[in-house]
Design an enzyme around this catalytic site. Structure first.
Site, PDB file in Angstrom:
ATOM      1  CB  SER A  51       4.711 -34.470  16.380  1.00  0.00           C
ATOM      2  OG  SER A  51       5.082 -35.811  16.579  1.00  0.00           O
ATOM      3  N   GLY A 109       4.598 -41.903  16.338  1.00  0.00           N
ATOM      4  CA  GLY A 109       4.131 -40.682  16.982  1.00  0.00           C
ATOM      5  C   GLY A 109       4.974 -40.370  18.194  1.00  0.00           C
ATOM      6  CB  SER A 122      12.414 -40.750  16.824  1.00  0.00           C
ATOM      7  OG  SER A 122      11.926 -41.086  15.549  1.00  0.00           O
ATOM      8  CG  HIS A 123       7.034 -39.083  14.398  1.00  0.00           C
ATOM      9  ND1 HIS A 123       5.994 -38.891  13.549  1.00  0.00           N
ATOM     10  CD2 HIS A 123       7.202 -37.930  15.059  1.00  0.00           C
ATOM     11  CE1 HIS A 123       5.556 -37.677  13.673  1.00  0.00           C
ATOM     12  NE2 HIS A 123       6.268 -37.070  14.587  1.00  0.00           N
ATOM     13  CB  SER A 124      10.313 -44.357  14.203  1.00  0.00           C
ATOM     14  OG  SER A 124      10.865 -45.646  14.211  1.00  0.00           O
TER      15      SER A 124
END
Lengths: 212, 130
Positions: B70, B43, B8-10
C-alpha cells in the site's frame, strides 16, 4: 426513483455496521492469504468515517459526503484497501459533485467511477482475485438491469447476486495482485478478503435501498 | 534543493532509513517520513504523505521513495491529491526504498536537479551487491 442525501448517509451507516459485524471474518479470510489485517483496517477506517461525517456541514452535497468518506479512508485504513476504497469513494464523489439527490443514472455513474478508480489505483483486472471480481460483475448487472427498465431496488438485488458470484469465484483462482500474489497457486481455495468486503458494501447499499 | 519523502508501512523502517540517510547528508537535504497509521498500526496514510511532500518542498521538486504494497498506492493517491499545483514536481521513484533513498539524498545534497535525483534513485535498483 430518487435517492436523497439522507438515504446516502443511511447507506454509509449500514456499511459501517456491516464492516463492524464482519471484522473478524474479514481478518480471518486475510490471515489465510494476506497479512491478517483487512477486517481491523476496514473497521478502523469506517469508524473514522462515521466520526468524520458527524462533523461535516449540514448542507454538504452527496459529492462532498462521498469525497469525505474517501479522504478519511485513505488516511485511516492503513493497508492497500485504504487507497483503493478511498480512491473509489473520492471518484464516486466527483461523479456526483454538487448533487443533493441521485437518479438511477447517478447510481450507475457512482459504480462506474468507483470501479475505474480501483482499477487505476491497483492496476488489477477481473480474474486477478481482487475487489474487482465482485464490483465489476455487480456494475454490469446493475447497468444491464436498468437498461432493461428494471426498477432500482431489483436491479441492485441482481447486482448483489452478481457480486456474490464474483466473490465466490475468487476461491477458485490464484491471486495476481497484493500480498496474496506471493502465494501464487497456494492462494486457490480461499475467498479474497477484498472481494468479500466489496460484496458486503454492495449488499449494504442494496439492503438500504430495498427498505426505502 | 530537491526534497525527499520516505514511505513505508512501518514507522520504524522510515525512521531507520531517515537516520541512515540523514547521517550521510549531514542534515542538508529536506527529508520527510510517512510510515504507519495515525493510530500507530502498520500501514500508510496518503494524507500524511501529502503533508510531508509540502513540508520538504523547496520549490525544486520532491522525490518520493516507497517500499511495498500500500506504500505504492498511497503515494500515488497522495500525488493525485496534491493536484495540478504539484504536477510534474513530485514523482515516485521506481526504486528500492533504502538504496534509492541513499542515492537520491546524496545526489540532492550536491545540488542536482529534480530529474537527475530521480534518475539516480531509480538507477539504485540496478546496483549489484555481489
Amino acid at each position: 426513483m430518487v435517492i436523497t442525501k439522507e438515504d446516502v448517509l443511511k447507506v454509509i451507516d449500514k456499511i459501517v455496521e456491516v464492516i463492524r459485524e464482519n471484522k473478524e471474518y474479514l481478518t480471518e479470510l486475510d490471515s489465510a492469504i494476506g497479512d491478517a489485517d483487512h477486517g481491523i483496517n476496514m473497521d478502523r477506517g469506517f469508524e473514522a468515517v462515521k466520526q468524520k461525517l458527524a462533523t461535516i456541514p449540514e448542507n454538504s452535497d452527496i459529492g462532498t459526503i462521498l469525497k469525505t468518506v474517501g479522504m478519511t479512508l485513505v488516511s485511516t485504513v492503513g493497508g492497500a484497501s485504504g487507497p483503493l476504497y478511498g480512491t473509489a469513494f473520492m471518484r464516486a464523489g466527483q461523479a456526483v459533485q454538487g448533487k443533493t439527490e441521485l437518479t438511477e443514472e447517478d447510481v450507475v455513474k457512482i459504480f462506474e467511477a468507483a470501479l475505474q478508480g480501483i482499477k487505476d489505483r491497483g492496476k488489477a483486472q477481473a480474474g486477478d482475485k481482487t475487489m474487482i471480481d465482485s464490483i465489476e460483475p455487480a456494475y454490469k448487472a446493475l447497468k444491464e438491469s436498468l437498461e432493461n427498465n428494471i426498477a432500482l431496488p431489483e436491479a441492485l438485488k441482481r447486482a448483489v447476486n452478481a457480486a456474490k458470484e464474483g466473490m465466490e469465484y475468487t476461491k477458485n483462482i490464484s491471486a495476481r495482485k497484493g500480498r496474496a500474489s506471493y502465494l501464487g497457486e497456494r492462494s486457490i481455495g480461499h475467498i479474497d478478503p477484498g472481494a468479500t468486503s466489496s460484496y458486503l458494501m454492495i449488499k449494504a447499499l442494496a439492503d438500504v435501498i430495498n427498505l426505502l | 534543493m530537491v526534497g525527499i519523502v520516505l514511505v513505508s508501512h512501518s514507522r520504524k523502517i522510515v525512521e531507520g532509513v531517515f537516520e541512515l540517510v540523514n547521517q550521510m547528508t549531514r542534515g542538508k537535504v529536506p527529508i520527510g517520513i510517512a510510515g504507519g497509521t495515525p493510530d500507530g498500526r502498520l500501514g500508510t496514510d496518503a494524507a500524511e504523505i501529502v503533508e510531508q511532500v509540502k513540508k520538504v518542498d523547496r520549490g525544486e521538486g520532491v522525490v518520493v521513495l516507497v517500499d511495498i504494497g500500500s506504500a505504492v498506492m498511497s503515494a500515488q493517491t497522495a500525488v493525485e491529491l496534491l493536484g495540478e499545483e504539484y504536477e510534474g514536481k513530485v514523482k515516485i521513484a521506481d526504486a528500492p526504498l533504502v538504496e534509492g533513498a541513499v542515492a537520491a539524498a546524496v545526489e540532492a545534497s550536491i545540488g542536482s536537479d529534480f530529474e537527475k535525483v530521480l534518475t539516480v534513485a531509480e538507477e539504485a535498483k540496478k546496483m549489484n551487491k555481489l
